[in-house]
Scaffold this active site. Structure first.
Site: not given
Ligand code: PMP
Length: 561
Positions: A193, A196, A219, A365
């Site tokens: 993932d 970030q 992001k 989250c």
């Molecule tokens: N993974 C990470 C590490 C994130 O920071 C985020 C968003 N905060 C997501 C996944 C999910 O991203 P999105 O809401 O744009 O799908």
């Protein structure tokens, strides 16, 4: 250095924006690309052959190429454009089947975002697998010892290793390249993932040799609701698509269908064309400037780190070294996450928000991580290319003041008395009078945010505090952004929460309950929320807190019937 390229700051020059890990401001080239598409080339893609349809398809496919270039992927068919990282991970987890996997375990890091946990929970249930966690230190750090433990856990029993390149909650940069290499050796599928990482670190998909890499445009200075799934071609060919519908098919009958090859196989439905075009512009901006951005952010991170380390009441979580200092572990992007000893972070944030500073407080989250770190949430400060030294300094000064204000909030009254004495004055009649006034009257008389805040702080001392042994699930009220319990004790309604602002509001509510009961009025049916609104207190309810206050009111009413 890049700030003038972001129109947002020309429109909001006073805003200090330190929440770029949540979403970044948009680069001028992104805004222009989206606007130009809508103004000059608006048509759908991949379907028609007239001029603007061709133009739109060309812009869309150019964006895919720019994204591929950003991550050094030499085959843009491996770049799937979708709504973001969440959709990407869901697509992978829902599309894998048993014969694509060797091993029984899904290995994830303790700091994963919910988007990189929940889809694996579903998959593990669907295929009868288990989830193993790689832990961090008690302060959320990932250093050599955590890395060694990770390597031991990554054995033949692992089918999938799913991890962030960079933690959104802590900023930790993880050694994904070595992990992907080890994963390959044990034939585990690696899912990285990169949400970030993408705006802060160079990403080279060939060098990483991961199986999947995902991220979101918003992001990385691009639009919201658009993102990327990179996958290894054999895996993409075998993966079952999540979204079935228009344009992802080669042939359809009433009973069967043949799908397109990747990437279109995964792009069912009319895509977010303008978003993708904006993402393409963001990818180009990053490709051209990433080195400079990285150096700039590193310098700011060092200023921020040394400023925060001087504040003794803070506990900084996660890795503390800027990127490039060490070879594998203990590095961080320009992000700090911390807690404040003995005070509620939402109370602190409220003071900071008043100064036009945007930071984030909460679980980010990553609730399971918060449980591991034994905190309810953290304050997260995140840097981007448009952040300036002045932003960091303003934040640090404001933070120091806010902490001071929270601490002295305990003694506002004493201070007032003290300063009156110092001036050789007696406490004036006013102060004596107001000391006996109801909380509601004092709040009604307080003019402006500062004075109301002060009154709530003072009011918090009047709350009958619920003893620790009664702070149990049965008495818990959810949604207040901080833990809260309400119940009867010694024939009085008592409550406890660490937030002084919420304690003040509860003291006011319970004062009203007493008033109504003494006047033999129906306390269980009174409109308490209307009462708070009428006292102008809604400015203290963040979106998150509003539900909690309503839940607290419902709990109070419940106890009264
Ligand atoms: N993974 C990470 C590490 C994130 O920071 C985020 C968003 N905060 C997501 C996944 C999910 O991203 P999105 O809401 O744009 O799908």
């Amino acid at each position: 250095m890049f700030k003038h390229q972001f129109p947002f700051f020309a429109n909001k020059p006073e805003q200090v924006y330190l929440d770029s890990a949540a979403t970044t401001q948009k680069h001028e080239s992104v805004i222009a690309a989206v606007n130009n598409y809508h103004s000059f080339s608006n048509a759908t893609v991949h379907r028609s052959a007239y001029a603007i349809a061709n133009e739109a398809t060309q812009l869309y496919e150019e964006a895919r190429t720019s994204v591929a270039a950003l991550i050094a992927c030499n085959n843009s068919s491996q770049i799937i454009l979708n709504s973001g990282a969440t959709e990407s991970i869901n697509t992978i987890a829902a599309g894998l089947h048993r014969d694509m996997l060797q091993g029984e375990k899904i290995l994830i890091l303790a700091s994963e975002h919910h988007a990189n946990i929940l889809p694996w929970q579903q998959l593990s249930k669907r295929l009868g697998m288990s989830i193993d966690i790689v832990h961090l230190s008690k302060d959320g750090q990932f250093q050599q010892s955590e890395y060694e433990a990770f390597k031991r856990q990554l054995n033949e029993s692992v089918a999938i290793v799913a991890m962030a390149h960079v933690s959104n909650a802590l900023g930790n940069i993880y050694p994904v390249q070595s992990i992907c290499y080890l994963a390959k050796q044990v034939k585990a599928i690696s899912v990285i993932d990169g949400t970030q990482a993408i705006a802060h670190l160079p990403v080279n998909i060939e060098e990483l040799a991961c199986d999947f890499y995902v991220f979101s445009a918003h992001k990385m200075y691009g639009p919201t609701g658009v993102g990327v799934l990179f996958g290894r071609m054999e895996l993409l060919e075998n993966l079952t698509p999540l979204k079935l519908g228009g344009e992802m098919i080669r042939h359809v009958s009433f009973t069967d269908a043949q799908y397109q090859a990747p990437p279109l196989k995964f792009e069912g439905g009319t895509p977010n064309i303008s978003g993708v075009i904006g993402l393409g512009a963001a990818a180009k901006f990053l490709s051209a400037n990433l080195r400079e951005i990285q150096n700039h952010e590193k310098r700011l991170y060092e200023t921020l780190t040394s400023g925060l380390l001087q504040i003794k009441d803070l506990n900084l979580l996660g890795n503390l070294n800027p990127s490039g200092k060490t070879d594998v572990c203990s590095e961080s992007i320009g992000l700090h996450s911390f807690v404040l000893k003995n005070h509620n972070l939402h109370d602190l944030a409220q003071l900071i928000y008043q100064q036009n500073i945007a930071v984030r407080v909460g679980h980010h989250c990553a609730m399971p991580l918060m449980q591991c770190l034994k905190v309810a949430g953290t304050m997260r400060v995140s840097i981007a290319c448009y952040t300036t030294e002045a932003d960091i300094q303003t934040f640090l000064d404001c933070l120091v003041n806010a902490i001071q204000q929270l601490k002295t909030g305990d003694d506002i009254k004493l201070q007032k008395i003290g300063s009156a004495r110092k001036l050789g004055k007696q406490l004036d009649e006013d102060t004596k009078e107001t000391a006996n006034l109801p909380i509601a009257a004092k709040i009604r008389d307080a003019k402006g945010w500062d004075n109301q805040y002060r009154q709530l702080m003072l009011a918090s001392k009047h709350l009958k505090i619920l003893p620790v042994e009664l702070r149990i699930d049965e008495n818990a009220v959810f949604g207040c952004e901080s833990e809260l319990w309400i119940t009867w004790c010694d024939e009085r309604l008592c409550a406890y929460t660490q937030s002084k602002v919420v304690r003040g509001i509860l003291a006011l509510l319970l004062e009203k309950v007493d008033d109504l009961q003494n006047g033999s009025k129906q306390a269980s049916t009174f409109d308490y929320f209307g009462y708070l609104t009428e006292l102008n207190l809604s400015q203290f309810f963040s979106v998150g807190r509003k539900d909690g206050i309503q839940n607290a009111i419902a709990a109070i009413k419940n106890k009264l019937v």
